[in-house]
Design a protein around this motif. Structure first.
Motif, mmCIF file in Angstrom:
data_model
loop_
_atom_site.group_PDB
_atom_site.id
_atom_site.type_symbol
_atom_site.label_atom_id
_atom_site.label_comp_id
_atom_site.label_asym_id
_atom_site.label_seq_id
_atom_site.Cartn_x
_atom_site.Cartn_y
_atom_site.Cartn_z
ATOM 1 N N PRO A 164 18.964 -30.576 -56.009
ATOM 2 C CA PRO A 164 18.926 -31.663 -55.036
ATOM 3 C C PRO A 164 17.544 -32.264 -54.810
ATOM 4 O O PRO A 164 17.360 -33.032 -53.888
ATOM 5 N N GLY A 165 16.579 -31.952 -55.651
ATOM 6 C CA GLY A 165 15.275 -32.588 -55.478
ATOM 7 C C GLY A 165 14.740 -33.078 -56.813
ATOM 8 O O GLY A 165 13.550 -33.302 -56.969
ATOM 9 N N ALA A 166 15.627 -33.255 -57.778
ATOM 10 C CA ALA A 166 15.187 -33.623 -59.130
ATOM 11 C C ALA A 166 15.871 -34.908 -59.553
ATOM 12 O O ALA A 166 17.051 -35.089 -59.312
ATOM 13 N N PHE A 167 15.094 -35.806 -60.169
ATOM 14 C CA PHE A 167 15.727 -37.042 -60.615
ATOM 15 C C PHE A 167 15.147 -37.533 -61.938
ATOM 16 O O PHE A 167 15.173 -38.716 -62.233
ATOM 17 N N ALA A 220 7.846 -34.438 -54.768
ATOM 18 C CA ALA A 220 8.328 -34.991 -53.494
ATOM 19 C C ALA A 220 7.974 -34.056 -52.359
ATOM 20 O O ALA A 220 7.361 -33.013 -52.565
ATOM 21 N N GLY A 221 8.353 -34.447 -51.168
ATOM 22 C CA GLY A 221 8.043 -33.647 -49.987
ATOM 23 C C GLY A 221 6.770 -34.131 -49.330
ATOM 24 O O GLY A 221 6.488 -35.322 -49.286
ATOM 25 N N ILE A 248 8.788 -29.573 -54.889
ATOM 26 C CA ILE A 248 8.742 -30.021 -53.508
ATOM 27 C C ILE A 248 7.538 -29.387 -52.820
ATOM 28 O O ILE A 248 7.376 -28.174 -52.839
ATOM 29 N N VAL A 249 6.714 -30.241 -52.256
ATOM 30 C CA VAL A 249 5.485 -29.758 -51.629
ATOM 31 C C VAL A 249 5.715 -29.563 -50.131
ATOM 32 O O VAL A 249 6.312 -30.419 -49.476
#
Ligand code: FMN
Ligand code: SF4
Lengths: 627, 172
Positions: free
Chosen positions: A230-233, A387-388, A461-462
């Motif tokens: 859910p954080g990869a595109f 992201a993040g 994600i940071v």
């Protein structure tokens, strides 16, 4: 059917048309074509921020100014710098404009495109400085990157096969068909050291060899474009920005293993990617780059798209194949591996989108070139979705072995709002985190595993000091628990029990034996689940326990959330010295928990307070604190 | 389960079932056709009530239990009608660390719905989803196709009013 010679002619012609976008292009040197190209990002990120309105506005302005025969608007895939969308780049200058609104379009058209004056107000400036950067190659975010898989994203129009061909598209397929035997091709891939980018990092050449060696008259090539993290595109961006590279690579794979039919399994949540793929497949068929007797070599290959329907577990290879067959996407035990018994029980080669995207480049530039990038055991580059809590959000591609510090500070531009870097999470729900003290870790498959995380598909994600690691672990477990297909009890029941314990801890009802219970459950779920989902589901918990055990202990023993996230553990209060008695807080409080007399310090009644934080946001004097 | 098309004779005249006939015919002979047919059918009907599922089962010569098994497995398939505006809050990792959980809580409160529910007037449905891929705009939510990004908690009531207003203007 197109012949190799015709392909070469087409390449040279298309190349001339788009040479304006290359470095060192001499303005005005090619009067047959447009004098300027304006590239507009039409990837999901930018279209979400009105890039299509920008594009339409531009086209209208060009007509109004009567320069639509001189200036061409080109829609491309993702440039990668998503937090600055919508983005446009004007060639031949290479001027990078960001955060464009439809209202800015008129000024760009009149000033830049008509008169040649750069609109400096819309240029990018590096975080923390106000120096404007106009040439996009000198922006820090881009100049630490090395683009292999993303080589064409943001460079070509993905809906025009000619632009792909201009960048040597389909020449790798031609080379393989005309010059290489199946064995030579597989050897080359093995030599390149390419490992699967879908998560596990299995050597691609070896997998191709298995599928090649398994006898069978019908075999399949499958592309995993389910991208469930859910954080990869990145897979989506490749498909949106360069769909032909996947088609070409799958045809190469078809030749390698002896298959005539491929399937791309893509999530239905990616409508733009699906649309571009459909167009690309249609164009490839028209040019005879898919279909019968490709390049007159007697090789046949065609492709179909299959849509997922919102089940994370279908990213797992056996579940994915079951889903293509039309059933509930439940995994099955391996062996037999798909290379031996896959789709409709036939030998099947399955790779990830990014894995395929590397293949044409490896064929054209050679295995040695590819193997010269990266670390000893992880070759080439890796795409990350950054992201993040980071200034520069977007898609980046760096050589394997790049230190995390470079990614976060040089490319990512550091942490916003002067906050401290706390951890980076990789591998999504199967992965773990890298804490701040390990920021000099060189990112490759093996180093991440050694830290208790994994590469996964490349979500990065940071997190900063305001993120609670227990809450993050709970977030991922909620995800895996919900997505567990339920076929095997350790995963179905174990993840639920672990989640319950985490909920208990974050609500302030944790007990001292919770941590050891979590650890026991984690071991059981890891060792006895059927598929990768269950086997990796405990990782986010184990990894946060490893590096942030003190946060768990603070929640359990002191009923305190050090990051100030877990609501039930928070306490809002007003510092009397700072309070001016303006009464704003009392007015916004939805439950009337704040009382006082104007111009005197107010107080919060912690019994009634629901900890929504509305008062803290509204107080102009910073008099309200949470702890 | 409610359905507007009470009996099989009426189905013949219902253009939606005629369209479904065409879909079934097109895919019938392909291996693994059930999921593509369900996707198309949901596009036509908006959801997959029992009626439609059994019609597909007959058409593809599959047991109804198998059709239902597939429908219930995949989260994109729904057996209940959806609201005119589907609010889909991204609960992917990037949005979550930027506070999409609080956006969701606010929406639940403002709409009086839990995830998966629809308001009585059929106007709003509340959903959560995993990563729409607009992480640069986190936190985001989508309303039907439209993406709303860089949200703050107090944007929620504003957004709802926006769509209410749209509805009122549309019905005039
Ligand atoms: C629960 C689960 C989800 C997965 N999701 C994906 C995915 O979304 N995309 C992907 O390429 N691989 C995913 N994988 C890995 C695949 O099973 C498979 O290993 C991979 O697609 C093989 O391609 P590669 O060798 O090119 O990496 C997932 C695995 C598991 C266990
Ligand atoms: S581990 Fe989980 S997802 Fe995998 S088969 Fe078992 S229940 Fe299903």
């Amino acid at each position: 059917m197109i012949s190799l010679n015709e392909l070469k002619v087409l390449r040279d012609k298309s190349r001339a048309e788009i040479s304006i976008r290359e470095k060192g292009y001499l303005a005005g040197s090619n009067m047959d074509f447009y004098r300027s190209h304006v590239l507009v990002c039409a990837g999901t990120g930018c279209t979400s921020s009105e890039s299509l309105e920008v594009r339409n506005g531009l086209k209208e302005e060009l007509i109004r100014l009567n320069i639509d025969k001189e200036v061409k608007v080109v829609e491309t895939g993702c440039f990668g710098f998503c937090s600055l969308g919508p983005i446009i780049v004007v060639y031949p200058e290479g001027t990078f404009y960001c955060l464009i609104t439809p209202e800015d379009v008129k000024e760009i058209a009149e000033e830049h495109l008509l008169k040649g004056h750069i609109v400096s107000r819309l240029l990018y400036s590096e975080p923390g400085t106000d120096k404007k950067v106009s040439d996009f190659e000198s922006i820090e975010f881009f100049n630490h990157q090395k683009r292999v898989a993303l080589r064409n994203c943001g460079v070509i129009n993905p809906e025009k096969v000619e632009e792909y061909i201009a960048h040597d598209g389909y020449f790798a397929l031609a080379k393989v068909l005309e010059e290489m035997t199946q064995e030579q091709l597989i050897e080359e891939l093995k030599k390149s050291g390419l490992r699967g980018r879908g998560g596990g990092g299995f050597p691609a050449g070896l997998k191709w060899q298995f599928a090649h060696k398994t006898p069978g008259d019908i075999k399949y090539v499958v592309c995993n474009a389910d991208e469930g993290d859910p954080g990869a595109f990145m897979d989506r961006s490749v498909l949106e920005g360069d769909p032909h590279s996947i088609i070409e690579a799958m045809a190469i794979a078809g030749y390698a293993i002896g298959s005539e039919q491929g399937y791309i399994y893509i999530r239905a949540e990616y409508p733009i990617a699906v649309h571009r793929l459909e167009i690309a497949i249609e164009q490839a068929r028209e040019f005879g780059l898919l279909g019968q007797n490709i390049f007159g070599t007697g090789f046949n290959f065609d492709l179909d798209i299959r849509l997922g329907a919102g089940a994370f577990v279908c990213g797992e290879e056996t579940a994915l194949l079951t889903s293509i067959e039309g059933h509930r996407g439940e995994p099955r035990p391996r062996p037999p591996f798909p290379a031996v018994e896959g789709l409709w029980r036939k030998p099947t080669l399955l790779n990830n989108v990014e894995t395929y995207a590397n293949i044409p480049a490896i064929i054209l530039k050679g295995a040695d070139w590819f193997a010269s990038i990266g670390t000893e055991k992880s070759k080439g580059t890796k795409v990350f979705a950054l992201a993040g809590k980071i200034n520069n959000i977007g898609l980046i591609e760096v050589p394997m072995g790049t230190p995390l510090r470079t990614i976060i500070y040089d490319i990512g531009g550091g942490i916003p709002n002067g906050k401290k870097f706390k951890a980076a999470q990789t591998g999504g729900p199967s992965g773990g985190c890298i804490p701040a003290h390990l920021i000099d870790t060189e990112i490759d498959y093996d180093n991440l595993i050694a830290l208790g995380s994994m590469m996964g598909s490349g979500g990065l994600i940071v997190m900063d000091e305001t993120d609670c690691m227990v809450d993050i672990a709970k977030f991922f477990l909620e995800f895996t628990q919900e997505e567990s297909c339920g076929k095997c009890p350790p995963c179905r029941i174990g993840t639920k029990r672990m989640l319950e314990i985490l909920e208990k801890i974050t609500k302030g009802r944790g007990t001292p034996d919770d941590i050891s219970q979590l650890e026991t459950l984690a071991r059981t779920v890891k060792s006895s689940s059927l598929c990768g989902l269950g086997q990796t589901a405990p990782n986010p918990v184990l990894s946060t326990l490893k590096y942030f055990r003190d946060e768990y202990e603070a929640h359990i023993n002191e009923k305190r959330c050090p990051a100030g996230v877990c609501k039930e553990l928070l306490n809002f209060s007003i510092i009397a010295d700072k309070c001016k008695g303006c009464s704003v807080c009392a007015k916004v409080c939805p439950v009337g928990a704040i009382s006082g007399v104007v111009k005197e310090p107010y107080v919060i009644n912690s019994e009634t307070c629901i900890k929504c934080g509305a008062c803290m946001e509204k107080c102009k004097f910073g008099a309200i604190v949470k702890e | 389960m409610s359905c507007n098309c009470q009996c099989s004779t009426e189905k013949k005249n219902d253009p939606r079932f005629q369209e479904l006939d065409g879909i079934i015919k097109k895919y019938k002979n392909q291996a693994g056709s059930l999921i593509p047919v369900l996707h198309k059918a949901q596009g036509v009907f908006g959801y997959l009530p029992e009626e439609v599922q059994s019609y597909i089962a007959k058409g593809l010569k599959l047991p109804l239990s198998e059709v239902y098994g597939v429908v219930s497995f995949y989260s994109l398939f729904t057996t209940v009608p959806r609201g005119k505006y589907v609010f889909n809050v991204c609960l992917g990792t990037a949005c979550y660390v930027q506070g999409s959980g609080r956006i969701m809580d606010n929406l639940k409160k403002e709409l009086g719905l839990d995830i998966g529910e629809t308001t009585a007037d059929g106007l709003f449905t509340l959903e959560g989803c995993r990563c729409v891929g607009a992480c640069g705009l986190a936190p985001v939510l989508t309303v039907n196709e439209k993406v709303h990004g860089r949200l703050k908690e107090d944007d929620v009531p504003r957004l709802i009013s926006l769509y209410r207003l749209k509805e009122e203007q549309g019905s005039k």
